[in-house]
Design an enzyme around this catalytic site. Structure first.
Site, PDB file in Angstrom:
ATOM      1  N   ASP A 120      -1.995   4.008   7.164  1.00 23.51           N
ATOM      2  CA  ASP A 120      -2.527   2.964   7.739  1.00 23.51           C
ATOM      3  C   ASP A 120      -2.324   1.219   6.944  1.00 23.51           C
ATOM      4  OD1 ASP A 120      -3.816   1.590   9.421  1.00 23.51           O
ATOM      5  OD2 ASP A 120      -5.516   2.818   9.662  1.00 23.51           O
TER       6      ASP A 120
HETATM    7  C1  BGC Z   1      -5.792   0.258  11.549  1.00 16.54           C
HETATM    8  C2  BGC Z   1      -4.381   1.292  12.521  1.00 16.54           C
HETATM    9  C3  BGC Z   1      -2.944   0.148  12.673  1.00 16.54           C
HETATM   10  C4  BGC Z   1      -3.272  -0.121  11.630  1.00 16.54           C
HETATM   11  C5  BGC Z   1      -2.257  -1.579  12.631  1.00 16.54           C
HETATM   12  C6  BGC Z   1      -5.296  -0.659  11.214  1.00 16.54           C
HETATM   13  O1  BGC Z   1      -6.163  -1.561  10.377  1.00 16.54           O
HETATM   14  O2  BGC Z   1      -6.433   1.086  11.673  1.00 16.54           O
HETATM   15  O3  BGC Z   1      -4.764   1.940  13.316  1.00 16.54           O
HETATM   16  O4  BGC Z   1      -2.802   0.779  13.720  1.00 16.54           O
HETATM   17  O5  BGC Z   1      -4.133  -1.414  11.464  1.00 16.54           O
HETATM   18  O6  BGC Z   1      -2.211  -2.364  13.145  1.00 16.54           O
END
Ligand code: BGC
Length: 732
Positions: free
Chosen positions: A259
């Site tokens: 993530d």
């Molecule tokens: C979130 C994810 C997301 C990623 C990319 C993160 O902060 O937890 O769910 O896919 O950002 O945008």
């Protein structure tokens, strides 16, 4: 060809590339660069970075793809990722709302639409669906998932994966899906985002891992690691779960992506000394792609040396990444036709999300006020009467906006006199506005109250500690109730709310969530009866925030209560008063709250009524050996539409394993089906019952042991959690 298989040419291509790649080139492939500025992005691509976030147009994608394919030594095309969560241009209801449809077809079709729109602009990889089970509505991200139940989540997640990925990832309209967040993220302590999510192996296996297991079986292309820890280990460094369970035990052949900055977060978690240590731990644990872009420095030089990482682990990661690119057909077709980019909704797309939106609404209560006849004088009040904030969390600036409900009503019903009096906003309001509503209500035929939560109060980093309607909206509803004019409350929100401060005063309440681009049209369709509200709650609605977590599939405890909310002091004399008195005092409950949630999981009304009759089983017992051989029995019920309108019923089958070696949920959803039944018609609805529905992960003996224990099971079949018919089934 199976979606996961490669042609011989592609296999040779992947292996050939692997053989010729340098260490730096391999590590560069292992990252998706997160929001760099565009000039910097080009430098990274020249250094061989494997994936980027969508640069906002097909033309920009092609330009960057050209650099990767035509101006780097190996010419490896880019993965282009984006959070396409519930739509790209045409926004469908939020995932939580679509879970309420209990209709996997709706989820699949809207995901297919999102994939086609996103793919036309050059996106080839989405970070969706979120399949985190959550039983805590304080957690704002419940809006991105499918609610509290592992089975419903698994079914909806698999449907969304089918929608995104289609039959073949090579199709122009298919994109790779990512299930997230692996794993346990929805179990954040206190519902506070990013928080610790410690849990037993029993809970992990039986609840939180289940949707991921189903997604792996459905051939999902990627899995994203979660921000939380389990047992003190952050998921980005959790070798036992990333490699042990996902890759080794389940055979997941796709890519594990981190993530955003989740690898770097190992440092503040306190398990890594610095970024290099964090990177080393994550890749060793099984992470294939780092999100953030820190595996190489700005010059594209690998930060980790071959002494710090096993070469075969890096090869495994790069092989997975190149395989995904080959499965997407990127080596043969890296560019997208710019003239075919879809930048706004088509008529068909609007019609699809409008129908999906109507199917996602849940009738929480109704004394007959709904559907309404829009005629005469109608007062519209509440912040959502005029707000256009219907898209919900995780939509981006390029999404097609929604209009307002007031605008929709005015254009569709030009002969009706609508008066708008906001009454209350989402924040601190002037109490005088409430007075204005009370005065305006006099002489009206109907008041429609559009209340709720603005979309920024749910989603990522949007946890709340008080789940009542924000601002003075509760007072507004009570003020409207005091006028005596018939009224309806429409709720527009991203999570289950606490409604106890006003729910008894409201004659009819429609849960309308954040329904997307066509929300106003769909809400008016449902209010007027042009469409049926036949959704069911995918999460329990608590009576108070202090009652959380409250969910239907709980254990019985050793001391189940029969009543709650008895604050008055009763003297209990254990020696003399007798067992009855003692028995009720020492039970599991809150002294200041009735038992159970305000609205159960699976709850929802409609504009017609149904009767369930003749529940039956094709056999009332099966041996464990037969079950192990894949034998199943059929559970059926007849459903009659006994009301005055055609409508949809959601038939739900729950199971309880009465005596087991470990405590089992009091009920567990194992099958459901949404069916259309015309007036007076009787249909038969049947479900299969076998090992999957009767067994559980017995983690005592061995975490990976799924077992069905002999004994008696009660089956409950019907239109809701409680109004169900019972059957008994034996496993011998
Ligand atoms: C979130 C994810 C997301 C990623 C990319 C993160 O902060 O937890 O769910 O896919 O950002 O945008």
């Amino acid at each position: 060809m199976n979606n996961e298989e490669l042609t011989a040419t592609d296999r040779d291509r992947v292996e050939g590339l692997l053989r010729s790649m340098t260490w730096d080139e391999k590590l560069a492939q292992m990252q998706v660069v997160f929001r760099p500025d565009l000039a910097e992005l080009e430098r990274w691509i020249r250094a061989g970075v494997g994936a980027i976030f969508w640069p906002r147009s097909a033309a920009a994608v092609n330009a960057f793809q050209r650099v990767a394919v035509e101006q780097t030594r190996l010419g490896i095309p880019l993965l282009v990722g984006l959070d396409v969560i519930h739509g790209q241009r045409t926004i469908a209801p939020t995932p939580l709302a679509m879970a309420a449809s209990f209709d996997p077809d709706v989820v699949e079709r809207t995901a297919r639409l999102a994939a086609a729109e996103a793919a036309s602009g050059g996106v080839n990889w989405t970070f969706s669906p979120m399949i985190d089970v959550s039983r805590d509505p304080r957690w704002g991200r419940v809006v991105e998932g499918f609610g509290e139940d592992p089975y419903l989540t698994a079914v909806m997640g698999a449907a969304m994966i089918r929608g995104y990925q289609g039959d073949d990832l090579r199709e122009r309209s298919s994109i790779a899906a990512t299930v997230k967040h692996f794993v346990g993220y929805g179990h954040a302590e206190g519902g506070r985002d990013y928080n610790t999510a410690d849990m037993s192996e029993h809970l992990l296996r039986n609840v939180y891992l289940e949707p991921f297991r189903a997604a792996t079986a459905a051939g999902v292309a990627a899995v994203m690691a979660a921000f939380n820890t389990i047992g003190g280990k952050p998921m980005h460094a959790h070798r036992r779960l990333l490699t042990g369970v996902l890759k080794d035990e389940w055979g997941m052949r796709g890519v594990i992506v981190g993530d955003a900055d989740g690898v770097g977060n190992l440092v503040p978690h306190g398990v890594a000394a610095d970024l290099l240590d964090a990177l080393r731990q994550s890749v060793r644990a099984g992470l294939d792609v780092e999100m953030g872009g820190s595996l190489t420095d700005r010059g594209g030089r690998a930060l980790l040396t071959s002494e710090q990482l096993p070469a075969d682990r890096v090869d495994d990661a790069v092989r997975r990444i190149l395989t995904l690119k080959a499965r997407l057909g990127l080596f043969d077709q890296p560019y997208v036709p710019e003239s075919a980019e879809i930048t706004e909704p088509t008529r068909q797309a609007r019609a699809l999300v409008r129908a999906a939106a109507a199917r996602s609404t849940v009738l929480l209560k109704n004394d007959g006020t709904l559907p309404v006849n829009l005629a005469g004088r109608i007062l519209l009040t509440g912040p959502y009467a005029t707000s256009t904030d219907h898209l919900g969390a995780w939509t981006q600036s390029f999404a097609a906006p929604a209009g307002s409900i007031a605008g929709e009503l005015a254009s569709r019903y030009p002969r009706v006199t609508f008066t708008i009096e906001p009454g209350a906003g989402f924040y601190d309001d002037d109490p005088a506005d409430l007075q204005a509503v009370a005065s305006a209500a006099a002489g009206q035929d109907l008041v429609l109250v559009f209340a709720g939560e603005p979309s920024h109060l749910s989603g990522e980093a949007a946890s709340r500690s008080d789940l009542r309607l924000p601002g003075r909206q509760e007072e507004l509803i009570r003020a409207v109730a005091a006028t005596g004019v018939p009224f309806v409350v429409v709720l527009i929100n991203g999570r289950p709310l606490v409604t106890s401060g006003w729910i008894d005063a409201a004659p009819a309440v429609l849960e309308a969530w954040h329904l997307g681009t066509e929300a106003p049209a769909a809400i008016v369709d449902v209010l007027t009866g042009a469409a049926e509200p036949a959704g069911r709650l995918p999460m329990s609605f608590p009576r108070s925030t202090g009652q959380i977590p409250v969910y239907y599939a709980h254990e019985n405890t050793g001391r189940a209560a029969t009543t709650g909310g008895t604050m008055r002091q009763e003297t209990v004399d254990i020696g003399l008063a007798g067992p009855a008195n003692v028995a009720e005092k020492y039970t599991s409950k809150y002294l200041d709250l009735e038992l159970g949630p305000q609205f159960d999981f699976g709850h929802g009304g409609g504009y017609t009524t149904f009767r369930h009759t003749n529940p039956r089983l094709s056999a009332d017992r099966l041996s464990r050996a037969a079950l192990a051989n894949g034998e199943q029995v059929e559970v059926s019920v007849n459903v009659t539409n006994t009301g005055g309108r055609d409508g949809d019923e959601v038939v739900q089958l729950y199971v309880r394993d009465l005596v087991s070696s470990v405590a089992q949920p009091v009920r567990l959803l194992v099958a459901f089906g949404r069916r259309h039944v015309t007036v007076g018609e009787t249909i038969t609805v049947s479900f299969e019952l076998g090992t999957e529905q009767l067994g559980f992960w017995d983690t005592e003996a061995n975490p990976a042991r799924f077992t069905v224990e002999p004994g008696t099971f009660t089956l409950y079949i019907g239109g809701s959690l409680h109004s169900t018919q019972e059957l008994t089934f034996e496993v011998v």
